[in-house]
Design a protein around this motif. Structure first.
Motif, PDB file in Angstrom:
ATOM      1  N   THR A 198      45.010  37.264  31.236  1.00  0.00           N
ATOM      2  CA  THR A 198      45.234  35.821  31.285  1.00  0.00           C
ATOM      3  C   THR A 198      46.501  35.562  32.093  1.00  0.00           C
ATOM      4  O   THR A 198      47.387  36.410  32.170  1.00  0.00           O
ATOM      5  N   SER A 199      46.545  34.384  32.682  1.00  0.00           N
ATOM      6  CA  SER A 199      47.720  34.026  33.474  1.00  0.00           C
ATOM      7  C   SER A 199      48.125  32.594  33.169  1.00  0.00           C
ATOM      8  O   SER A 199      47.295  31.687  33.196  1.00  0.00           O
ATOM      9  N   SER A 200      49.401  32.416  32.870  1.00  0.00           N
ATOM     10  CA  SER A 200      49.910  31.059  32.671  1.00  0.00           C
ATOM     11  C   SER A 200      49.830  30.286  33.987  1.00  0.00           C
ATOM     12  O   SER A 200      49.956  30.872  35.069  1.00  0.00           O
ATOM     13  N   VAL A 201      49.668  28.984  33.878  1.00  0.00           N
ATOM     14  CA  VAL A 201      49.688  28.159  35.094  1.00  0.00           C
ATOM     15  C   VAL A 201      51.039  28.222  35.793  1.00  0.00           C
ATOM     16  O   VAL A 201      51.145  27.928  36.985  1.00  0.00           O
ATOM     17  N   LEU A 202      52.075  28.628  35.052  1.00  0.00           N
ATOM     18  CA  LEU A 202      53.399  28.754  35.664  1.00  0.00           C
ATOM     19  C   LEU A 202      53.403  29.840  36.751  1.00  0.00           C
ATOM     20  O   LEU A 202      54.196  29.787  37.678  1.00  0.00           O
ATOM     21  N   PHE A 203      52.529  30.832  36.565  1.00  0.00           N
ATOM     22  CA  PHE A 203      52.477  31.953  37.515  1.00  0.00           C
ATOM     23  C   PHE A 203      51.047  32.066  38.043  1.00  0.00           C
ATOM     24  O   PHE A 203      50.430  33.139  37.992  1.00  0.00           O
ATOM     25  N   SER A 204      50.519  30.960  38.529  1.00  0.00           N
ATOM     26  CA  SER A 204      49.076  30.876  38.765  1.00  0.00           C
ATOM     27  C   SER A 204      48.651  31.150  40.202  1.00  0.00           C
ATOM     28  O   SER A 204      47.485  30.971  40.538  1.00  0.00           O
ATOM     29  N   LYS A 205      49.586  31.623  41.038  1.00  0.00           N
ATOM     30  CA  LYS A 205      49.160  31.916  42.414  1.00  0.00           C
ATOM     31  C   LYS A 205      48.067  32.975  42.413  1.00  0.00           C
ATOM     32  O   LYS A 205      47.153  32.947  43.227  1.00  0.00           O
ATOM     33  N   LYS A 206      48.168  33.926  41.488  1.00  0.00           N
ATOM     34  CA  LYS A 206      47.155  34.994  41.440  1.00  0.00           C
ATOM     35  C   LYS A 206      45.779  34.412  41.146  1.00  0.00           C
ATOM     36  O   LYS A 206      44.769  34.912  41.643  1.00  0.00           O
ATOM     37  N   LEU A 207      45.730  33.329  40.353  1.00  0.00           N
ATOM     38  CA  LEU A 207      44.443  32.695  40.061  1.00  0.00           C
ATOM     39  C   LEU A 207      43.867  32.089  41.350  1.00  0.00           C
ATOM     40  O   LEU A 207      42.670  32.207  41.632  1.00  0.00           O
ATOM     41  N   GLU A 208      44.738  31.452  42.121  1.00  0.00           N
ATOM     42  CA  GLU A 208      44.298  30.876  43.401  1.00  0.00           C
ATOM     43  C   GLU A 208      43.790  31.972  44.334  1.00  0.00           C
ATOM     44  O   GLU A 208      42.773  31.809  45.006  1.00  0.00           O
ATOM     45  N   HIS A 209      44.520  33.089  44.342  1.00  0.00           N
ATOM     46  CA  HIS A 209      44.121  34.193  45.233  1.00  0.00           C
ATOM     47  C   HIS A 209      42.760  34.748  44.827  1.00  0.00           C
ATOM     48  O   HIS A 209      41.921  35.040  45.677  1.00  0.00           O
ATOM     49  N   ILE A 210      42.550  34.903  43.521  1.00  0.00           N
ATOM     50  CA  ILE A 210      41.274  35.469  43.050  1.00  0.00           C
ATOM     51  C   ILE A 210      40.123  34.515  43.362  1.00  0.00           C
ATOM     52  O   ILE A 210      39.026  34.948  43.736  1.00  0.00           O
ATOM     53  N   LYS A 211      40.382  33.220  43.219  1.00  0.00           N
ATOM     54  CA  LYS A 211      39.324  32.255  43.544  1.00  0.00           C
ATOM     55  C   LYS A 211      38.902  32.394  45.008  1.00  0.00           C
ATOM     56  O   LYS A 211      37.741  32.209  45.359  1.00  0.00           O
ATOM     57  N   ALA A 212      39.879  32.704  45.874  1.00  0.00           N
ATOM     58  CA  ALA A 212      39.573  32.831  47.305  1.00  0.00           C
ATOM     59  C   ALA A 212      38.996  34.196  47.643  1.00  0.00           C
ATOM     60  O   ALA A 212      38.199  34.333  48.571  1.00  0.00           O
ATOM     61  N   ASN A 213      39.409  35.212  46.913  1.00  0.00           N
ATOM     62  CA  ASN A 213      38.916  36.577  47.167  1.00  0.00           C
ATOM     63  C   ASN A 213      38.866  37.312  45.822  1.00  0.00           C
ATOM     64  O   ASN A 213      39.909  37.677  45.276  1.00  0.00           O
ATOM     65  N   PRO A 214      37.680  37.534  45.294  1.00  0.00           N
ATOM     66  CA  PRO A 214      37.574  38.068  43.914  1.00  0.00           C
ATOM     67  C   PRO A 214      37.799  39.568  43.778  1.00  0.00           C
ATOM     68  O   PRO A 214      37.744  40.092  42.676  1.00  0.00           O
ATOM     69  N   LYS A 215      38.051  40.258  44.891  1.00  0.00           N
ATOM     70  CA  LYS A 215      38.196  41.718  44.805  1.00  0.00           C
ATOM     71  C   LYS A 215      39.580  42.082  44.244  1.00  0.00           C
ATOM     72  O   LYS A 215      40.598  41.622  44.776  1.00  0.00           O
TER      73      LYS A 215
END
Lengths: 457, 162
Positions: B46-63
């Motif tokens: 899980t990732s807090s929205v405070l550190f959510s760049k990784k969520l954005e990255h995964i949405k763009a590239n799921p690998k």
């Protein structure tokens, strides 16, 4: 930013292993742990080569090498969280892999407390909510259970700042001949409403001025409620909430003035003006280093005199004098709470006293104010200007000692100051309650004894 | 028994931290230390929205790749290391309580202190607004003795999982 030699030199002591992350032939990231040693002079990190055709890091391509450490603490979670992330190219030399780092990102909770690290992420959180709202076509915002949100938005626990002077004013009136339960209740509710209105409005102006965004070191006691900054409540809702509290407070004030005497309005108007212009332009008292004076007057003499007037229908010197120690101590709460806020306040142009003066001056100012507070309590009580049993309040004085010590020792460490900020609030509360208890003792003695001894009057 | 080899499942069930590598929009790699959770089929982080760049990255590239290799934060005997590659999905349909419903029981099992911190949600409200990263394993590497200077066992999982 390139890693400094100091950072590289410390890697071996701070981390047990490294992880090399690179892109594999299928376009998937692949991460492999290995041992390492850093050479600060050469500015490189040497990594033990990994075996296996499928997991060979590439040469001359950008890789990410990460060092991560966390210490499990059974039962309480973990501590010593830190990581260093390096980017650069790998070369093979003597059967090892040599990284020449070009860029670094790092966090160590011993250098930047987790609360500050989190606070620095708020802009990213807001961007994420905005993007998600656009993606889903509905407004997505953070949430908090209503009770917690109300407590946070209004900063409800700080109501002790109102209860103490109001109850003190009522107690003085009760000793000198006038007391009505329902008037007392109305006074407390009215005072609390104004106080909550001030708290909420203060957050509105702190968000508008940029003070909330600039402050990355809020604590449990300082930095405001931040509910607007976090996106938990909209600006408009907070303005309406403040207006509602003001409306209730002003309504009760006008009712009490109509019932007990229109002279009460002088106090009410003065309190409202101080409350509004504490952060509101054009005066913005707190921006001019006058926040402490405003808070002292508002949560000292104004509250106590107003409460006294409601009961007694006239003003008098005694509630004014009795409230002065409480006024100084409430100002000291703000004064100490502004210490960790000062970098953010300075950026937002909020020139509070800790922004203006050195640590030495601020701590000496604290010491002098505490000494003055307890000296006044003693002088007023011994001379009979206030009830003599209020000498009891001197018992609270030792509570100032840990605050003084923490100010000297942890002035630049916001989170280390937190316990002292809590103790400083206790200092105000306990002193105020003991002053009130002193008056209650005098009231009981006055009713129980036909001729009470001087030390109980 | 789940979709991963047992020695790797033991690692996932014990590890207090794993290093998740994601691909940023430039094609570069970014690695984040996170607590990994596992239900026998998917790996959850899980990732807090405070550190959510990784969520954005995964949405763009799921690998993604997840390394379980920290000798301090992984308590298994004998010590071993693993890396799991996979395809990740971000569930941010309910940032406030979705993660509580879906992964809190797994988290609580591994780190009971989470309840203590969750009770103080009012102090750090944005920290507990969290997206879930679900990783479907594709390939896994296991270093039985933790030494990566020896070749790993490789497990192709894509077929088994699908």
């Amino acid at each position: 930013m390139k890693p400094s030699p100091e950072l590289l030199a410390g890697l071996g002591d701070r981390f047990e292993h490294a992880i090399i992350a690179f892109m594999d032939d299928d376009g998937y990231p692949l991460s492999v742990a290995t041992d390492f040693r850093a050479d600060a002079e050469r500015g490189v990190v040497t990594l033990r080569a990994v075996a296996g055709d499928e997991v060979q890091p590439p040469e001359d391509e950008q890789v990410n090498v990460v060092f991560s450490h966390i210490r499990p603490q059974p039962g309480i979670g973990y501590d010593e969280r830190r990581y260093v992330s390096l980017w650069g190219k790998l070369q093979r030399a003597d059967g090892e892999l040599v990284l020449s780092p070009e860029r670094v990102l790092q966090w160590d909770e011993q250098e930047m407390p987790f609360f500050e690290f989190s606070e620095r992420g708020v802009p990213q959180a807001r961007r994420y909510f905005e993007a998600l709202s656009a993606e889903t076509g509905r407004e997505v915002r953070p949430k908090l259970a209503f009770g917690w949100l109300f407590l946070r938005a209004t900063r409800l626990p700080f109501l002790s700042a109102t209860f103490v002077p109001v109850l003190l004013g009522i107690a003085v009136a009760a000793l000198r001949g006038g007391f009505s339960w329902w008037l007392a209740l109305l006074t407390v509710v009215g005072g609390a409403s104004i106080h909550l209105g001030i708290n909420v409005m203060n957050d509105v102006f702190d968000t508008r001025s940029g003070a909330d965004a600039a402050n990355v070191n809020p604590t449990q006691f300082s930095g405001g409620s931040r509910v607007i900054h976090y996106g938990l409540v909209g600006m408009r809702s907070m303005v309406l909430l403040a207006a509602a509290f003001y409306a209730v407070g002003i309504g009760i004030g006008v009712l009490l003035a109509a019932l007990r005497g229109w002279d009460l309005l002088w106090i009410g108007v003065a309190g409202a003006l101080i409350g509004v212009f504490y952060t509101a332009p054009p005066l913005r008292l707190v921006h001019r280093g006058l926040g402490e004076v405003a808070v002292a007057v508002g949560f000292g003499p104004i509250m106590a005199l107003g409460a006294y007037f409601v009961q007694a229908r006239h003003y008098a010197l005694e509630p004014l004098l009795a409230s002065i120690p409480v006024a100084i101590l409430i100002a000291l709460i703000l004064y100490v709470n502004e210490v960790p806020d000062r970098p953010g306040d300075a950026l937002a142009g909020k020139r509070t006293l800790p922004v203006r003066f050195s640590k030495e001056t601020i701590v000496r100012g604290y010491e002098a104010s505490v000494v003055l507070t307890f000296a006044l309590i003693a002088v007023f009580a011994i001379s009979g200007l206030t009830a003599r049993p209020t000498l009891l309040a001197l018992l609270a004085a030792p509570l100032a000692l840990p605050v003084r010590r923490a100010l000297w020792e942890s002035y630049d460490q916001p989170y280390a100051l937190m316990p002292a900020m809590g103790k400083n609030i206790q200092l105000h509360l306990v002193t105020g309650l003991l002053l009130i208890v002193g008056y209650v003792i005098a009231i009981v003695a006055d009713h129980a004894l036909s001729n009470p001894p001087f030390f109980l009057s | 028994m789940g979709v991963l080899p047992e020695p790797i499942e033991e690692l996932l069930e014990s590890a207090l931290v794993g290093e998740l590598t994601v691909v940023d929009p430039t094609g570069g790699l970014v690695t984040h230390p996170l607590i990994p959770l596992y239900d026998g089929e998917l790996i959850y982080l899980t990732s807090s929205v405070l550190f959510s760049k990784k969520l954005e990255h995964i949405k763009a590239n799921p690998k993604v790749s997840l390394s379980i290799s920290d000798p301090v934060a992984v308590k298994v005997e004998p010590f071993r290391r693993a890396t799991i590659q996979g395809d990740a999905v971000v569930d941010d349909s309910d940032l406030h309580s979705g993660w509580e419903e879906r992964v809190l029981p797994l988290w609580r099992k591994k780190e009971p202190a989470i309840d203590f911190f969750l009770a103080k949600r009012v102090a750090l409200p944005l920290f507990f607004e969290r997206g879930i990263i679900e990783i479907r394993p594709r390939r896994a590497f296991l270093w039985e003795d933790g030494r990566t200077d020896r070749a790993p066992q490789v497990f192709e999982l894509a077929e088994a999982v699908h």
